[in-house]
Design an enzyme around this catalytic site. Structure first.
Site, PDB file in Angstrom:
ATOM      1  CE  LYS A   1      -3.892  -1.892   2.711  1.00  0.00           C
ATOM      2  NZ  LYS A   1      -4.973  -1.691   1.736  1.00  0.00           N
TER       3      LYS A   1
ATOM      4  NE  ARG B   1     -11.050  -9.957  -1.625  1.00  0.00           N
ATOM      5  CZ  ARG B   1     -11.493  -9.046  -2.481  1.00  0.00           C
ATOM      6  NH1 ARG B   1     -11.801  -9.389  -3.723  1.00  0.00           N
ATOM      7  NH2 ARG B   1     -11.612  -7.791  -2.105  1.00  0.00           N
TER       8      ARG B   1
HETATM    9  N1  BES Z   1      -7.993  -3.909   4.473  1.00  0.00           N
HETATM   10  C1  BES Z   1      -8.171  -3.512   3.126  1.00  0.00           C
HETATM   11  C2  BES Z   1      -9.485  -2.776   2.889  1.00  0.00           C
HETATM   12  C3  BES Z   1      -9.601  -1.422   3.494  1.00  0.00           C
HETATM   13  C4  BES Z   1      -9.111  -0.312   2.851  1.00  0.00           C
HETATM   14  C5  BES Z   1     -10.308  -1.252   4.668  1.00  0.00           C
HETATM   15  C6  BES Z   1      -9.291   0.935   3.395  1.00  0.00           C
HETATM   16  C7  BES Z   1     -10.491  -0.007   5.209  1.00  0.00           C
HETATM   17  C8  BES Z   1      -9.978   1.096   4.563  1.00  0.00           C
HETATM   18  C9  BES Z   1      -8.183  -4.729   2.199  1.00  0.00           C
HETATM   19  O1  BES Z   1      -7.390  -5.777   2.588  1.00  0.00           O
HETATM   20  C10 BES Z   1      -7.730  -4.267   0.841  1.00  0.00           C
HETATM   21  O2  BES Z   1      -6.672  -3.718   0.753  1.00  0.00           O
HETATM   22  N2  BES Z   1      -8.559  -4.480  -0.153  1.00  0.00           N
HETATM   23  C11 BES Z   1      -8.249  -4.078  -1.488  1.00  0.00           C
HETATM   24  C12 BES Z   1      -8.888  -5.066  -2.409  1.00  0.00           C
HETATM   25  C13 BES Z   1      -8.471  -4.911  -3.854  1.00  0.00           C
HETATM   26  C14 BES Z   1      -6.990  -5.189  -4.026  1.00  0.00           C
HETATM   27  C15 BES Z   1      -9.307  -5.862  -4.688  1.00  0.00           C
HETATM   28  C16 BES Z   1      -8.807  -2.671  -1.720  1.00  0.00           C
HETATM   29  O3  BES Z   1      -9.845  -2.327  -1.145  1.00  0.00           O
HETATM   30  O4  BES Z   1      -8.182  -1.915  -2.430  1.00  0.00           O
HETATM   31 ZN    ZN Z   2      -5.369  -5.590   1.985  1.00  0.00          ZN
END
Ligand code: BES
Ligand code: ZN
Ligand code: ZN
Length: 505
Positions: free
Chosen positions: A279, A353
């Site tokens: 990230k 997931r």
């Molecule tokens: N933990 C994150 C989701 C998240 C992001 C929660 C911001 C709260 C605030 C999750 O693991 C994630 O990063 N999901 C990705 C999925 C994508 C790669 C399909 C996302 O939301 O970008």
């Molecule tokens: Zn994530």
């Protein structure tokens, strides 16, 4: 904060502040609300003068402070917003007020209950709402502070002449709420702990400790056991961290014999860096809250046991830390999960997931639950879709969905149902494995996260709550969040799902 119910009138009590609720009057209604006559007289007409000067209108969260002349302390008019008054407006305004009164150095308050009762909000609902607002609004995370600043220590819900005779009954109303509120505070304290201390092992320890206290059976699966069980999802996500992953199962047997079994699964990523799909700095800052789903499951089990709800409840936590390293899983990996179903990894940041695949597969296989609910900070897309104040609800069962939506309205932990069709299931099918962890096309990200999870619950009625928005209060959004959810972890889901379990038959 200690909250008590007392039959005496608010103005007769020795406190730093007496809180009087005022709703917004329709434009033409200029007279002083009749129930403020006593306060106005006591303050020599100051309430009327303040009203004439337009200083209080009753707008939600508005506070007008008068210092008393008859004795020490204040009278504070608290705006409850437009009519009709609702329980949520009371919870919000009281929660906001206790946060702000802290800054004024106020340590005790008396709430004049009759000013919080209106058409549609009876005395019982008002006591409950004031209690929830005061107790949850005054929460602060003090674990790492050597001298935490003091807030309001005591709140008295003063019944006075109007409700004094109902003291015993109203006290019971407040007492009935305590197990849930204690669980919310406990859950916030767990969820706010940073990832250097809150590792998967630590989270499992909290489950064990809590389970002992509340008579739950708790089983912790360590990495060796997870390998034996073919929990390839949890192991893959946890593989990049030196802190090994854990799966935790908690069992509350239920009160009635042969009742229904409800399984509740939670995403417990103690820190989500994104892994190899790292990230950005901005996106990473709050990712200690990526364990909020698992924390909520702990809080729900704690409350269910304390309240002795009827159904049998099985909690399952999928705990891992998602970090990049030489042993981290990578995009293009193909993983075999507990159920045998394979997962193509397209993005290591869609890890929630992947760990839930094992937890859901396991709980469905071992316990044959009548229904499964999962809570997960699963997608940023959920926040894009419905903002911070709602959690998208994705469900294969209209009855379950309807009851959860109703519990959301009752508690203020609100859900918004998103569509979920066989087309969405198609979008997460992989060319090289059964499913892929990023859907194509990418739109409707929160739904596609759900579609992936749906693959692992089979035909069991299922509901997924994507709590990425409301799981914690961001400083920047704080004034738009309910006043009883101060900055930091909110424990969203604990009041909602406990309410569901309380009323589930
Ligand atoms: N933990 C994150 C989701 C998240 C992001 C929660 C911001 C709260 C605030 C999750 O693991 C994630 O990063 N999901 C990705 C999925 C994508 C790669 C399909 C996302 O939301 O970008
Ligand atoms: Zn994530
Ligand atoms: Zn995550």
């Amino acid at each position: 904060m200690k909250v008590i119910v007392d039959r005496r009138p608010a103005l007769s009590l020795t406190t730093d502040a007496v809180i009087v609720g005022v709703t917004e009057a329709p434009p033409k209604e200029e007279a002083l609300p009749r129930n403020l006559a006593a306060e106005d007289k006591l303050l020599g007409g100051a309430v009327r003068r303040a009203q004439q000067a337009g200083e209080f209108k009753g707008a939600r969260r508005e506070m007008t402070v008068f210092h008393r002349t008859d004795r020490a302390g204040r009278i504070i008019l608290l705006g409850l917003g437009a009519r009709p008054l609702t329980a949520e407006a009371i919870r919000d305004a009281v929660g906001d007020a206790v946060q702000r009164l802290k800054e004024k150095g106020i340590r005790s308050m008396a709430v004049r209950l009759d000013t919080f009762v209106a058409d549609g909000v009876g005395a019982e609902a008002a006591v409950r709402a004031v209690g929830i607002g005061a107790i949850l609004g005054s929460y602060s995370f003090t674990r790492y502070r050597s001298n935490p600043s003091k807030g309001i220590e005591e709140a008295i819900i003063a019944l006075g002449e109007a409700y004094g005779r109902e003291e015993a009954k109203l006290r019971l109303i407040l007492e009935a709420e305590r197990p849930v509120l204690d669980s919310v505070l406990w859950t916030r304290d767990v969820a706010n702990v940073p990832p250097n201390e809150a590792t998967p092992e630590w989270l499992a320890e909290q489950a064990v400790r809590m389970g002992k206290e509340f008579g739950l059976k708790v089983t912790v699966f360590d990495e060796t056991k997870l390998k034996e069980m073919n929990c390839g999802g949890i192991l893959a996500v946890g593989g990049g961290s030196t802190r090994p992953p854990r799966m935790v199962v908690l069992e509350y047997p239920g009160k009635g014999k042969r009742g229904r079994t409800i399984a509740i699964a939670g995403k417990g990523i103690t820190f989500d860096s994104g892994g190899i799909n790292l990230k950005t700095g901005e996106g990473m800052a709050d990712m200690k809250f990526d364990k909020c789903g698992a924390c909520a499951v702990l809080g729900i089990l704690r409350a269910a046991a304390d309240l002795e709800v009827a159904p049998r409840v099985i909690g399952v936590l999928a705990c891992a830390e998602n970090l990049p390293s030489g042993s981290a899983y990578r995009p293009s990996d193909i993983i075999r999960t507990y159920s045998g179903a394979t997962v193509e990894v397209l993005n290591t940041d869609a890890e929630g997931r992947v760990v839930l695949a094992d937890a859901l597969g396991y709980v469905v296989d071992k316990y044959h639950p009548d229904e499964v609910i999962d809570l997960a900070t699963l997608t940023g897309a959920a926040v894009v879709a419905v903002g911070e104040n709602y959690a998208p609800l994705i469900s294969t069962d209209d009855r379950l969905a309807g009851r959860l939506l109703a519990a959301g309205e009752a508690t203020g932990e609100t859900l918004w149902r998103l569509p979920f069709t066989s087309m969405h299931r198609e979008m997460v099918k992989s060319d090289v494995a059964e499913v892929k962890n990023v859907g194509e096309p990418r739109g409707g990200g929160s739904i596609l996260g759900g579609a992936f999870l749906a693959h692992f619950v089979g035909t069991t009625p299922w509901a997924h709550l994507d709590i990425a928005g409301p799981a914690w209060t961001r400083k920047s959004a704080a004034r738009f969040m309910p006043g009883y959810q101060p900055v930091g972890a909110t424990a969203f889901g604990v009041r909602l799902v406990t309410e569901y379990l309380r009323t589930a038959v």
